[in-house]
Write a protein that holds these residues in place. Structure first.
Motif, PDB file in Angstrom:
ATOM      1  N   GLY A 191      -6.832   0.674   1.178  1.00  0.00           N
ATOM      2  CA  GLY A 191      -6.030   0.763  -0.142  1.00  0.00           C
ATOM      3  C   GLY A 191      -5.054   1.953   0.028  1.00  0.00           C
ATOM      4  O   GLY A 191      -4.574   2.053   1.045  1.00  0.00           O
ATOM      5  N   ASP A 192      -4.688   2.552  -0.981  1.00  0.00           N
ATOM      6  CA  ASP A 192      -3.583   3.520  -1.116  1.00  0.00           C
ATOM      7  C   ASP A 192      -4.432   4.900  -0.784  1.00  0.00           C
ATOM      8  O   ASP A 192      -5.425   5.305  -0.746  1.00  0.00           O
ATOM      9  CB  ASP A 192      -3.278   3.514  -2.491  1.00  0.00           C
ATOM     10  N   VAL A 193      -3.420   5.681  -0.162  1.00  0.00           N
ATOM     11  CA  VAL A 193      -3.934   7.131   0.070  1.00  0.00           C
ATOM     12  C   VAL A 193      -3.277   8.269  -0.405  1.00  0.00           C
ATOM     13  O   VAL A 193      -2.149   8.155  -0.970  1.00  0.00           O
ATOM     14  CB  VAL A 193      -3.682   7.325   1.738  1.00  0.00           C
ATOM     15  N   ILE A 194      -4.017   9.363  -0.759  1.00  0.00           N
ATOM     16  CA  ILE A 194      -3.296  10.406  -1.553  1.00  0.00           C
ATOM     17  C   ILE A 194      -3.664  11.735  -0.542  1.00  0.00           C
ATOM     18  O   ILE A 194      -4.857  11.849  -0.259  1.00  0.00           O
ATOM     19  CB  ILE A 194      -4.136  10.713  -2.800  1.00  0.00           C
ATOM     20  N   ARG A 209       0.642  -1.196  -0.097  1.00  0.00           N
ATOM     21  CA  ARG A 209       0.066   0.182  -0.020  1.00  0.00           C
ATOM     22  C   ARG A 209       0.707   1.349  -0.107  1.00  0.00           C
ATOM     23  O   ARG A 209       2.035   1.297   0.465  1.00  0.00           O
ATOM     24  CB  ARG A 209      -0.854  -0.002   1.381  1.00  0.00           C
ATOM     25  N   LYS A 210       0.334   2.340  -0.777  1.00  0.00           N
ATOM     26  CA  LYS A 210       1.318   3.519  -0.836  1.00  0.00           C
ATOM     27  C   LYS A 210       0.427   4.724  -0.287  1.00  0.00           C
ATOM     28  O   LYS A 210      -0.628   4.891  -0.326  1.00  0.00           O
ATOM     29  CB  LYS A 210       1.627   3.516  -2.097  1.00  0.00           C
ATOM     30  N   LEU A 211       1.283   5.758   0.328  1.00  0.00           N
ATOM     31  CA  LEU A 211       0.910   7.010   0.762  1.00  0.00           C
ATOM     32  C   LEU A 211       1.475   8.056  -0.228  1.00  0.00           C
ATOM     33  O   LEU A 211       2.631   8.351  -0.198  1.00  0.00           O
ATOM     34  CB  LEU A 211       1.131   7.174   2.101  1.00  0.00           C
ATOM     35  N   PHE A 212       0.616   8.526  -1.145  1.00  0.00           N
ATOM     36  CA  PHE A 212       1.042   9.620  -2.288  1.00  0.00           C
ATOM     37  C   PHE A 212       0.895  10.822  -1.547  1.00  0.00           C
ATOM     38  O   PHE A 212      -0.158  11.383  -1.146  1.00  0.00           O
ATOM     39  CB  PHE A 212       0.374   9.500  -3.491  1.00  0.00           C
ATOM     40  N   ILE A 270       0.955   7.907 -10.457  1.00  0.00           N
ATOM     41  CA  ILE A 270       0.688   6.981  -9.329  1.00  0.00           C
ATOM     42  C   ILE A 270       0.006   5.702 -10.093  1.00  0.00           C
ATOM     43  O   ILE A 270      -0.436   4.989  -9.509  1.00  0.00           O
ATOM     44  CB  ILE A 270      -0.419   7.587  -8.505  1.00  0.00           C
ATOM     45  N   LEU A 314       1.879   1.770   5.225  1.00  0.00           N
ATOM     46  CA  LEU A 314       1.998   2.594   3.798  1.00  0.00           C
ATOM     47  C   LEU A 314       3.407   2.953   3.408  1.00  0.00           C
ATOM     48  O   LEU A 314       4.282   3.225   4.324  1.00  0.00           O
ATOM     49  CB  LEU A 314       1.184   3.593   4.188  1.00  0.00           C
ATOM     50  N   PHE A 373      -8.458   4.196  -3.762  1.00  0.00           N
ATOM     51  CA  PHE A 373      -7.501   5.290  -3.290  1.00  0.00           C
ATOM     52  C   PHE A 373      -8.423   6.117  -2.448  1.00  0.00           C
ATOM     53  O   PHE A 373      -9.851   6.610  -2.654  1.00  0.00           O
ATOM     54  CB  PHE A 373      -7.206   6.335  -4.649  1.00  0.00           C
TER      55      PHE A 373
END
Length: 353
Positions: free
Chosen positions: A81-84, A3-6, A203, A112, A35
């Motif tokens: 999920g991922d976070v923006i 999982r990613k934190l953009f 992303i 994340l 997202f």
């Protein structure tokens, strides 16, 4: 699954407001895509996460009621999920590695991987656009002094805001932040032609089907900026004669004002090679970032650094005084003097130092 934190960090004047508006309006659709565009830290329904950036930068505008790192990660905890996150005010901590662990370590504990996304803009274009934005917010320094300060330090400050122009320093600082990944993007070579489509490319996602590609926060007309500049200098509302004087000066300008060739050369000497290194190291398209020339320049144009100057302030004041004197019987003398002031200013503003 990773999982990613953009973390979209601006820079300022690279389409951040338009991106935040699009992300805000598409928050529900983004959630369905995996997202999360959190509510915590946003100043309103259509906003970026400025309050989170202000907490990191210790900005006086920070308000706990708008959401903190604690409430942000409480919200994130209920999403898988991922976070923006998005705020151009993250720019203020890009050269302050010690202020990032509060966010980066929390992200790591939440499972994340934090990725900072930073949009770069040609420093000459950034300088011009940012200056007009700053005068709209009460800034009254002369453009020449403002630009020399940027060339010396590689950054500019206004209250808590810190604006970065030395991208090599930004790269060195962010690369030293343990656990933070950094992705640079070129504002002059946007995938799909807009910062919104480019962000989704960054992303590795398809933009929501109905997302708006509108432009927000466009630059003020030059006349408005000159009015702001003069008002900020005299620190009061303008008299009618002063507004008329500004209109008369603007009528004497040839097209849109531009940076002088001498200032462009100084900016290129300061930043062209560091920009080239950043493009090479981070695989960034160099278009617009390594060339500071202005193709198709008019043979005669007003110099920006002369337009926003002490001398222009004096010209406005002189013409306004003459306009006020028109109620007297000395009309011919007043008209001759007014013409002389206008012609002298016109010749001066269109010439190099």
């Amino acid at each position: 699954m990773i999982r990613k934190l953009f973390i979209h960090c601006g820079l300022h004047k690279t389409g951040s407001t338009a991106l935040q508006s699009a992300l805000s309006r598409s928050a529900d659709e983004l959630r369905e895509m995996g997202f999360l565009y959190p509510g915590a830290g946003r100043l309103g329904e259509i906003s970026g996460h400025h309050n989170i950036a202000w907490q990191l930068t210790r900005d006086r505008r920070f308000a706990q009621s708008l959401g903190t790192l604690d409430t942000l990660f409480d919200e994130i905890e209920h999403f898988d999920g991922d976070v923006i996150l998005s705020s151009e005010d993250f720019e203020g901590v890009l050269t302050c590695p010690a202020k990032w662990p509060a966010l980066v370590q929390r992200a790591s504990r939440a499972g994340l991987v934090p990725i900072a996304i930073i949009y770069l803009r040609n420093q000459a274009a950034y300088l011009e656009s940012l200056y007009q934005e700053m005068v709209a917010h009460g800034f009254g320094e002369e453009f020449g002094i403002y630009s020399e300060s940027m060339l010396r330090s590689g950054s500019l400050r206004l209250k808590e805001w810190r604006f970065q122009f030395d991208y090599n320093t930004v790269a060195e600082s962010t690369s030293s932040i343990y656990g933070l990944n950094v992705l640079f993007r070129n504002y002059h070579a946007l995938a799909g032609g807009s910062v919104i489509s480019d962000f989704f490319d960054a992303i590795d996602a398809l933009a929501p089907q109905h997302i708006q590609q509108s432009r927000a926060n466009a630059r003020d007309p030059i006349g408005d900026s000159l009015t702001h500049f003069y008002r900020n200098r005299v620190q009061r509302a303008l008299e009618d004669s002063e507004a008329q004087a500004i209109e008369q000066l603007l009528a004497r300008m040839s097209g849109e004002p531009r940076l002088s060739p001498g200032l462009l050369e100084k900016i290129a000497e300061r930043f062209a090679e560091p920009n080239r290194r950043i493009c090479d190291l981070y695989s960034v398209d160099p278009r617009g970032l390594t060339d500071f020339s202005r193709p198709g320049a008019a043979t005669s144009f007003a110099r920006v650094e002369k337009l926003f100057s002490f001398e222009t302030q004096l010209a406005i004041a002189s013409i306004a005084t003459l306009l006020d004197r028109r109620a007297s019987k000395q009309l011919q003398q007043v008209d001759l003097e007014q013409t002389r002031v206008l012609e002298d200013w016109q010749n001066w503003i269109h010439s190099d130092p």
